[in-house]
Design a protein around this motif. Structure first.
Motif, short mmCIF file in Angstrom:
data_model
loop_
_atom_site.label_atom_id
_atom_site.label_comp_id
_atom_site.label_asym_id
_atom_site.label_seq_id
_atom_site.Cartn_x
_atom_site.Cartn_y
_atom_site.Cartn_z
N VAL A 110 -0.91 -1.85 5.81
CA VAL A 110 -1.13 -0.50 5.27
C VAL A 110 0.18 0.29 5.21
N ILE A 111 0.99 0.22 6.26
CA ILE A 111 2.23 1.02 6.25
C ILE A 111 3.46 0.11 6.19
N GLY A 112 3.57 -0.80 7.13
CA GLY A 112 4.74 -1.65 7.23
C GLY A 112 5.00 -1.93 8.70
N PRO A 113 5.86 -2.90 9.00
CA PRO A 113 6.07 -3.30 10.40
C PRO A 113 6.57 -2.16 11.30
N GLN B 116 0.83 -1.21 0.00
CA GLN B 116 0.00 0.00 0.00
C GLN B 116 0.87 1.26 0.00
N SER B 117 1.92 1.26 0.82
CA SER B 117 2.82 2.42 0.87
C SER B 117 3.53 2.62 -0.46
N ILE B 118 3.91 1.53 -1.10
CA ILE B 118 4.57 1.65 -2.42
C ILE B 118 3.59 2.26 -3.41
N ALA B 119 2.37 1.73 -3.41
CA ALA B 119 1.36 2.22 -4.36
C ALA B 119 1.12 3.72 -4.16
N ASP B 120 1.01 4.15 -2.90
CA ASP B 120 0.79 5.56 -2.61
C ASP B 120 1.91 6.41 -3.20
N ARG B 121 3.15 5.94 -3.03
CA ARG B 121 4.31 6.72 -3.49
C ARG B 121 4.40 6.72 -5.01
N LEU B 122 4.13 5.57 -5.62
CA LEU B 122 4.15 5.50 -7.09
C LEU B 122 3.14 6.49 -7.66
N GLN B 123 1.96 6.49 -7.07
CA GLN B 123 0.90 7.38 -7.56
C GLN B 123 1.27 8.83 -7.37
N ASP B 124 1.73 9.16 -6.18
CA ASP B 124 2.06 10.54 -5.89
C ASP B 124 3.16 11.06 -6.81
N ALA B 125 4.16 10.20 -7.05
CA ALA B 125 5.29 10.63 -7.88
C ALA B 125 4.98 10.49 -9.37
#
Ligand code: 6R9
Length: 636
Positions: free
Chosen positions: A576-579, A157-166
């Motif tokens: 959602v975020i990571g450990p 989820q965090s990767i997807a958020d960053r890919l989208q934002d960038a």
């Protein structure tokens, strides 16, 4: 390579500092002259913090990789640029010289071009701590693509958020990664992320662990196949403008969404290198062991860019401090004869817990300078580091800075300016810190506390937050007029030395990782049955700060179900975020202390989490003061 801008004595520091304040442009021009430019700048600095609009070395042209690599070939092509130590001590280490690194970067830059990547494109990198990670970053920089490294511990989820934002259409990853006893399925996580990011055109996959992965036809390609199939290499680097973006790095703030901090080419290069050389008092034969992950700014500046620009040798370690045992750092120091060790207080505290036995029989004699970064260091950890790791013989630099700063801002310079345990001490030349009170007035004099701001630009500062300049203004430049606000509280002692006291906003610092409370709350709220949550920090022996979550469920779980629901919430936060964002404590409550206007009184929740039940202060403005008694009674 010895750089003339290294200040070698306290006197020289004072002179450099005075020069940097009296004539900032002249000062930084002198530093910048020691780099390789395709074209000189016309003007050193133009700035307006109110917009903000900051430009350094205007119309200068360069490529940072020519400074990191090409420039060193003639004089020190055979010097090790990076020594890579694998997770498993049984696997051979790898040493790569400047000439070899240059070759690999030029080659991989050609691979990137062959895959359609052009100047200005965003490329997300999600890899373990392998030698190919710096190769990937530098190859991007060589062709002018903007990299955004995502820490290998983040979720899909965090990767997807960053890919989208960038708006990143390209990714570089590994099949898997090794970290201690764990094999991390990096590519599988990327696949999950990409299920909602159909705009990603190409994924280049490095084979590291050999675990089976799914390769999507037409999208995914193997690193080794691409290198084999690519003819030639990018020997002529793309000519970049001084202010062209070099990379984006996401970091947490007080809102729920991480911000893409943008660093540009020339200013970042100059500042990362200047700070590296001066803080660590770098010498030609140093072996610099920075234990940070490259997914954080510390790794960007002090494993990759700053070290290579200065022509140093960077020691890159794939694994964790306690694998296969708590002596691993010391083994690595001894094996490669590291001279500088730069790590985080949380790592020191976790190793302290094993006592001094793991240090026995290991040689730390090569060490010359020790450093810490990421959070305030407690005196106990400082003394342990000094005595057992440094043998009371190595200066410790306590380096305060942030993702947004590009390089170290406040720190003693090893052996040159005075150290004081718990204090970052004095600003680097070029850095003008001020303490500001609630009203925004600058607090003068010494023995005072306030919010830490910087009142003049420095070359390594962020220029914007990706895709949302207004957010950058609001976050950093709106709290106080005409100043950059750090979000940290600070004390200046009688001698004018700075001690960082921690964040004054809703950002936690867990094991040196910045985590916004709102981000964790958002993640918890996604869990089925959660109505609302509030997250605060509490003192934690190893992590510095732990995460304490107060959670309201649709129906309060009974005692038997507590454990089960808690565990399930942890799974959700990990997804959602990571450990790293997993709460250490979860308390189920029926309500939260709110003001009449509906604001959560975090001050009260913080005090309860800290166990200071008697210091709650005034609770009379609360909508329902009784809720506080309940929370106190059921504290976990
Ligand atoms: C480089 C890095 C930044 C925040 C910063 C502050 C805390 C960093 C510190 C320190 C006390 C030090 N911090 N170094 N606090 N003493 N030497 O850590 O960047 O991940 O962005 O975190 O970390 O609170 O605001 P980043």
């Amino acid at each position: 390579m010895i750089m003339k801008f290294r200040v070698g004595s306290y006197e020289e520091y004072k002179q450099a500092y005075a020069a940097s304040v009296n004539d900032p442009s002249g000062f930084w021009a002198g530093v910048a002259e020691e780099f390789l430019w395709r074209r000189q700048w016309d003007k050193v600095l133009e700035w307006d913090f109110r917009k903000p609009d900051v430009k350094w070395f205007m119309n200068g042209r360069l490529n940072i990789t020519e400074n990191c690599l090409d420039r060193h070939l003639a004089t020190q092509g055979d010097k090790p640029a990076i020594i890579w130590e694998p997770n498993d001590p049984g696997e051979p280490h790898r040493t790569i010289t400047y000439r070899e690194l240059h070759e690999q970067v030029c080659r991989f830059a050609a691979v990137l071009r062959r895959n359609g990547i052009q100047k200005g494109d965003r490329v997300c990198i999600y890899m373990g701590m392998v030698l190919e990670l710096p190769v990937a970053m530098l190859a991007c920089a060589r062709i002018g693509a903007i990299h955004s490294v995502i820490f290998g511990g983040f979720s899909a989820q965090s990767i997807a958020d960053r890919l989208q934002d960038a708006g990143a259409e390209y990714m570089i990853t590994c099949d898997g990664g090794y970290r201690g006893a764990k094999d991390i399925p990096l590519k599988a996580t990327v696949d999950d992320a990409l299920s909602v990011c159909g705009f990603v055109k190409r994924v280049i996959v490095l084979q590291r662990t050999g675990i089976p992965v799914t390769m999507t036809e037409g999208r995914d390609v193997w690193w080794h196949d691409e290198v084999a199939a690519t003819e030639g290499s990018v020997t002529t680097a793309e000519e970049m403008d001084a202010e062209d973006p070099l990379f984006i790095l996401y970091t947490s703030g007080s809102t729920g969404k991480p911000k893409g901090v943008v660093h540009t080419t020339a200013g970042y290069m100059v500042y990362a290198t200047y700070s590296f050389v001066n803080v660590f008092q770098v010498r030609a034969d140093d072996i610099h062991f920075c234990t940070a992950d490259i997914g954080w700014i510390t790794g960007h500046s002090y494993i990759v860019y700053g070290v290579l620009c200065a022509g140093g040798t960077s020691l890159l370690y794939e694994g964790i401090p306690t694998w296969p045992d708590a002596g691993r750092f010391w083994d690595i120091v001894g094996k490669h004869r590291a001279t500088i060790l730069y790590t985080a207080p949380t790592a020191i505290r976790s190793l302290m817990a094993y006592g001094t036995a793991p240090l026995q029989g290991r040689s730390l004699a090569s060490l010359r300078v020790l450093g810490t970064v990421g959070e305030p260091i407690n005196e106990e950890a400082w003394h342990w580091y000094n005595e057992y790791v440094g043998g009371k013989n190595c200066p410790i630099v306590d380096t305060w800075w942030q993702t947004e700063n590009g390089g170290i801002m406040i720190s003693n310079l090893a052996g040159v300016t005075p150290a004081k345990p718990g204090y970052a001490t004095l600003p680097l030349p070029g850095i003008q810190p001020v303490l500001v009170d609630e009203k925004g007035d600058v607090i003068t004099g010494n023995d005072v506390s306030g919010n830490l701001c910087i009142r003049f630009p420095w070359p390594g500062m962020l220029r914007t937050t990706w895709g949302d300049h207004e957010r950058c203004r609001l976050n950093y430049f709106a709290a106080y007029d005409n100043m950059y606000f750090t979000g940290d509280g600070c004390y200046r002692d009688e001698q004018g030395m700075y001690r960082i006291t921690g964040r004054v906003d809703d950002v936690l610092n867990v094991s040196g990782h910045r985590i916004g409370t709102a981000e964790v709350e958002n993640a918890i709220n996604m869990h089925e049955g959660v109505l609302e949550s509030a997250v605060v920090g509490f003192p934690h022996d190893v992590k510095g700060q732990g995460i304490y979550a107060y959670v309201i469920m649709e129906s309060m779980p009974d005692d038997d179900r507590h454990m089960h629901v808690r565990a399930a919430i942890l799974v959700t936060v990990t997804e959602v975020i990571g450990p790293i964002a997993r709460p250490d404590k979860i308390q189920f409550v029926s309500g939260l202390p709110k003001t009449r206007s509906g604001k959560i009184m975090r001050r009260i929740l913080r005090k309860i989490a800290e166990g200071e039940m008697h210091a709650l202060g005034d609770t009379s403005t609360l909508l329902d003061p009784a809720v506080v008694d309940e929370i106190k009674r059921t504290k976990v």
